[in-house]
Design an enzyme around this catalytic site. Structure first.
Site, PDB file in Angstrom:
ATOM      1  N   THR A   1       0.804  -1.118  -0.140  1.00  0.00           N
ATOM      2  CA  THR A   1      -0.028  -0.079  -0.161  1.00  0.00           C
ATOM      3  C   THR A   1       1.166   1.188  -0.025  1.00  0.00           C
ATOM      4  OG1 THR A   1      -0.068   0.010   2.359  1.00  0.00           O
ATOM      5  CG2 THR A   1      -1.932  -1.128   1.222  1.00  0.00           C
TER       6      THR A   1
ATOM      7  N   ALA B   1       1.264   4.844   0.000  1.00  0.00           N
ATOM      8  CA  ALA B   1       0.582   6.116   0.226  1.00  0.00           C
ATOM      9  C   ALA B   1      -0.346   7.127  -0.702  1.00  0.00           C
ATOM     10  CB  ALA B   1       1.178   7.100   1.440  1.00  0.00           C
TER      11      ALA B   1
ATOM     12  N   SER C   1       9.268   3.797  -2.564  1.00  0.00           N
ATOM     13  CA  SER C   1       9.766   3.298  -1.412  1.00  0.00           C
ATOM     14  C   SER C   1      11.078   4.030  -0.953  1.00  0.00           C
ATOM     15  CB  SER C   1      10.211   1.572  -1.733  1.00  0.00           C
ATOM     16  OG  SER C   1      10.771   1.515  -0.745  1.00  0.00           O
ATOM     17  N   ARG C   2      10.963   4.587   0.495  1.00  0.00           N
ATOM     18  CA  ARG C   2      11.900   5.173   0.966  1.00  0.00           C
ATOM     19  C   ARG C   2      13.043   4.362   1.174  1.00  0.00           C
ATOM     20  NH1 ARG C   2       8.324   7.077   5.952  1.00  0.00           N
ATOM     21  NH2 ARG C   2       6.695   7.728   4.688  1.00  0.00           N
ATOM     22  N   ASN C   3      12.777   3.013   1.456  1.00  0.00           N
ATOM     23  CA  ASN C   3      13.777   2.093   1.748  1.00  0.00           C
ATOM     24  C   ASN C   3      14.451   1.771   0.431  1.00  0.00           C
ATOM     25  OD1 ASN C   3      13.195   0.984   4.690  1.00  0.00           O
ATOM     26  ND2 ASN C   3      11.194   1.098   3.659  1.00  0.00           N
TER      27      ASN C   3
ATOM     28  N   VAL D   1      11.698   8.832   8.021  1.00  0.00           N
ATOM     29  CA  VAL D   1      12.252   7.591   8.432  1.00  0.00           C
ATOM     30  C   VAL D   1      12.141   6.401   7.720  1.00  0.00           C
ATOM     31  CG1 VAL D   1      11.526   6.122  10.328  1.00  0.00           C
ATOM     32  CG2 VAL D   1      11.056   8.450  10.761  1.00  0.00           C
TER      33      VAL D   1
ATOM     34  N   GLU E   1      12.364   2.880   7.607  1.00  0.00           N
ATOM     35  CA  GLU E   1      12.046   1.836   8.610  1.00  0.00           C
ATOM     36  C   GLU E   1      13.049   0.598   8.489  1.00  0.00           C
ATOM     37  OE1 GLU E   1       8.311   3.400  10.537  1.00  0.00           O
ATOM     38  OE2 GLU E   1      10.014   2.379  10.916  1.00  0.00           O
TER      39      GLU E   1
ATOM     40  N   LYS F   1     -27.502 -29.137   8.412  1.00  0.00           N
ATOM     41  CA  LYS F   1     -27.500 -30.223   9.302  1.00  0.00           C
ATOM     42  C   LYS F   1     -28.247 -29.406  10.900  1.00  0.00           C
ATOM     43  CE  LYS F   1     -23.630 -32.539   9.535  1.00  0.00           C
ATOM     44  NZ  LYS F   1     -22.219 -33.143   9.256  1.00  0.00           N
TER      45      LYS F   1
ATOM     46  N   LYS G   1     -26.991 -27.460  12.533  1.00  0.00           N
ATOM     47  CA  LYS G   1     -26.178 -27.403  13.840  1.00  0.00           C
ATOM     48  C   LYS G   1     -25.477 -26.025  13.745  1.00  0.00           C
ATOM     49  CE  LYS G   1     -24.310 -32.423  14.031  1.00  0.00           C
ATOM     50  NZ  LYS G   1     -23.039 -33.005  14.042  1.00  0.00           N
TER      51      LYS G   1
HETATM   52  N1  C2G Z   1     -19.113 -40.143  16.205  1.00  0.00           N
HETATM   53  C1  C2G Z   1     -18.473 -41.303  17.244  1.00  0.00           C
HETATM   54  N2  C2G Z   1     -18.655 -41.252  18.586  1.00  0.00           N
HETATM   55  C2  C2G Z   1     -19.138 -40.079  18.949  1.00  0.00           C
HETATM   56  C3  C2G Z   1     -19.503 -38.933  18.248  1.00  0.00           C
HETATM   57  C4  C2G Z   1     -19.235 -38.917  17.133  1.00  0.00           C
HETATM   58  O1  C2G Z   1     -18.183 -42.358  16.457  1.00  0.00           O
HETATM   59  N3  C2G Z   1     -19.276 -40.264  20.326  1.00  0.00           N
HETATM   60  C5  C2G Z   1     -18.752 -40.171  14.997  1.00  0.00           C
HETATM   61  C6  C2G Z   1     -19.976 -40.023  13.930  1.00  0.00           C
HETATM   62  O2  C2G Z   1     -20.697 -41.226  13.994  1.00  0.00           O
HETATM   63  C7  C2G Z   1     -19.446 -39.629  12.785  1.00  0.00           C
HETATM   64  C8  C2G Z   1     -18.241 -38.749  13.191  1.00  0.00           C
HETATM   65  O3  C2G Z   1     -17.906 -39.271  14.397  1.00  0.00           O
HETATM   66  O4  C2G Z   1     -18.981 -40.696  12.044  1.00  0.00           O
HETATM   67  C9  C2G Z   1     -18.507 -37.149  13.197  1.00  0.00           C
HETATM   68  O5  C2G Z   1     -19.280 -37.023  14.105  1.00  0.00           O
HETATM   69  P1  C2G Z   1     -20.230 -35.654  13.898  1.00  0.00           P
HETATM   70  O6  C2G Z   1     -19.146 -34.387  13.792  1.00  0.00           O
HETATM   71  O7  C2G Z   1     -21.367 -35.616  14.774  1.00  0.00           O
HETATM   72  O8  C2G Z   1     -20.806 -36.123  12.200  1.00  0.00           O
HETATM   73  P2  C2G Z   1     -22.176 -35.865  11.859  1.00  0.00           P
HETATM   74  O9  C2G Z   1     -22.745 -34.766  12.229  1.00  0.00           O
HETATM   75  O10 C2G Z   1     -22.653 -37.210  11.996  1.00  0.00           O
HETATM   76  O11 C2G Z   1     -22.103 -35.766  10.238  1.00  0.00           O
HETATM   77  O12 C2G Z   1     -22.396 -36.339   5.787  1.00  0.00           O
HETATM   78  C10 C2G Z   1     -22.384 -37.118   6.878  1.00  0.00           C
HETATM   79  C11 C2G Z   1     -22.400 -35.916   7.854  1.00  0.00           C
HETATM   80  O13 C2G Z   1     -21.445 -34.958   7.585  1.00  0.00           O
HETATM   81  C12 C2G Z   1     -21.833 -36.702   9.394  1.00  0.00           C
END
Ligand code: C2G
Length: 487
Positions: free
Chosen positions: A142, A144, A258-260, A283, A285, A402, A404
């Site tokens: 960058t 200036a 660049s000064r350097n 300066v 650097e 999932k 999650k």
């Molecule tokens: N596992 C296990 N023992 C546990 C927890 C998990 O053997 N106490 C195994 C699960 O059976 C899985 C792996 O560890 O095979 C990963 O677990 P998770 O992260 O919960 O995976 P999951 O949500 O089951 O995802 O497409 C397939 C999915 O992505 C599986």
């Protein structure tokens, strides 16, 4: 959203950034330790080193460090590296805890070997205050002068806390400046400091009348020694081939801005180092970073021949041409940093594996809050072959498919898996249907899942893959861990 920003330091880079932030609509206050500089900039609205840049009328200039520190969403330290500690000391009484501070000075403190954000933290926490200060290094290719003209620019916002790096990323991101985040703040700051020494070396080479071949050699081999040092210090290799590393080195070692580089050219053409520094007038650097770089190289046992050569010229009075001759006549080297044995062993192992039918295994999962149930699964999966690929559910896949919510991000979960001896490769799992593709793309022989999925993936046998369901470890699960911790 308009933010209030305090910029400490009214130098070329500080002013280029201040202008950019003001043009983006933020309320910017600029402080300098030099009263006459404040008066001149406030009156003339032009910085002497940036004659074509108009300083927006709504930028506030102040000589009062309390005024620049109070009530700011973000503070930017843009003073030259030798003044960072003194500036932090002067600002300490006025900086609230939890303040986001962005350092743009590049350097390493010679006696402490601290990077600039470490110097700021050290100073602010001296009397136990500012326990939660959030430090960010903003560093990259960058100039200036180019930022002042809104020319396309990229930069890295580095902080150990990714969310803080992202806050600064969104503050500085605009159509002219593209900001990347990086959690390896030490690597980013090490690059910023040492690349200035390598730019001095490139300048000396030009001053000696050498050509592009020598410049390319210095850039490439200079980055190799900087990367060696960084890896020895626990930094991430990608940082050094990234914008704060190779990117900034290219721009500093090859540019007239660049000064350097300019200082190096004068030295290479025969000007005494002290006179060359005086002639550059600002300066340099790279000169300040040499002692620290050498101490780090010795502390971590890393060879840095180019840095040593620059030091011999700048501090040791050596003849530049002689220093280059010594570099050129060093012992022959291998370009690969792993020893030939490692490379041969790896090749033999892989070839051997292929010759005897290396068995490749794959498994899929989220692996959040990695626990021994996961390890049991991965260890047994790896034992079914010679190479284990783990398809790791991405954050989006977990959220959208999932249902999650992970504690760790994909990158963090990936880092944990890659650190494990049983895992050879981690790839992203971004949809339910990729398994059929993956088993061919990664030449898989065996597909493994915990038996909570028993029967669900038998269709993969049609792809010529062995399907194995392994018993889960019954008493542990990420869900239970979260529930137990919540009690
Ligand atoms: N596992 C296990 N023992 C546990 C927890 C998990 O053997 N106490 C195994 C699960 O059976 C899985 C792996 O560890 O095979 C990963 O677990 P998770 O992260 O919960 O995976 P999951 O949500 O089951 O995802 O497409 C397939 C999915 O992505 C599986």
């Amino acid at each position: 959203m308009t933010q209030t920003i305090g910029v400490l330091g009214a130098g070329t880079w500080g002013m280029a950034l201040a202008r950019m932030l003001a043009v983006q609509g933020h309320r910017v206050t600029v402080w300098s330790a030099l009263p006459h500089e404040v008066d001149q900039l406030a009156a003339e609205r032009v910085h002497p080193n940036l004659p074509d840049m108009v300083i927006p009328a709504d930028i506030i200039f102040t000589k009062n460090i309390e005024e620049v520190c109070r009530g700011q969403a973000v503070l930017v330290f843009a003073v030259p590296s030798p003044y960072v500690r003194a500036t932090a000391a002067a600002a300490r009484p006025f900086i609230p805890d939890g303040q986001i501070i962005v350092d743009v000075a590049k350097g390493i403190e010679a006696d402490t070997l601290y990077t600039m954000t470490e110097v700021i933290r050290d100073e602010l926490q001296r009397d136990g205050g500012c326990r939660n200060v959030k430090l960010v290094a903003l560093s990259g290719p960058t100039h200036a002068e180019e930022v002042a003209r809104d020319l396309p620019t990229t930069i890295v916002s580095a902080a150990t806390d990714l969310s803080v790096a992202q806050t600064v990323q969104s503050l500085f991101m605009n159509t002219c400046m593209r900001v990347y985040t990086n959690v390896d703040i030490l690597g980013v700051e090490l690059c910023g400091a040492v690349k200035n020494i390598l730019a001095l070396a490139a300048g000396i080479s030009v001053g000696l009348g050498y050509g592009d071949n020598a410049k390319a050699a210095i850039i490439t081999r200079g980055m190799a020694e900087l990367t060696r040092l960084g890896l020895a210090m626990g930094c991430m290799e990608q940082t050094f081939s990234g914008l704060a590393g190779m990117g900034d080195l290219i721009v500093t070692a090859t540019s007239r801005h660049s000064r350097n580089n300019r200082c190096g050219q004068l030295i290479g053409s025969g000007v005494r180092p002290a006179d060359a520094i005086a002639a550059v007038g600002m300066v340099v650097e790279g000169i300040h970073a040499i002692p620290a770089a050498l101490k780090l190289a010795r502390r971590y046992g890393v060879e840095m021949p180019i840095v040593e050569a620059v030091d011999s010229v700048v501090s040791g009075g050596a003849d530049p041409a002689e220093a280059v001759r010594e570099l050129m006549s060093r012992g022959a080297k291998d370009e690969l940093t792993t020893t030939p044995y490692d490379v041969n062993f790896e090749n033999n192992h892989l070839c051997d594996g292929r010759r005897n039918g290396m068995k490749r295994v794959i498994t899929y999962g989220t692996f959040d809050l990695l626990h021994y149930g996961h390890i049991n699964l991965l260890r047994r999966a790896r034992a079914l072959g010679d190479y284990l690929v783990v398809a790791l559910s991405t954050d989006e896949f977990n959220r959208d498919e999932k249902n999650k919510t992970c504690y760790f991000t994909y990158e963090q979960r990936k880092m944990l898996l890659e650190a494990m001896r049983y895992v050879d490769l981690v790839i992203p799992e971004s949809d339910w249907d990729q398994k059929r593709r993956d088993v061919h793309e990664y030449h898989i022989d065996t597909f493994v899942m915990g038996d909570d999925w028993k029967g669900k993936f038998d269709f993969l046998k049609e792809e010529g893959v062995e399907v194995v369901y392994l018993p889960r470890t019954p008493e542990v699960s990420t869900t239970e861990i979260k529930q137990d911790l919540a009690k």
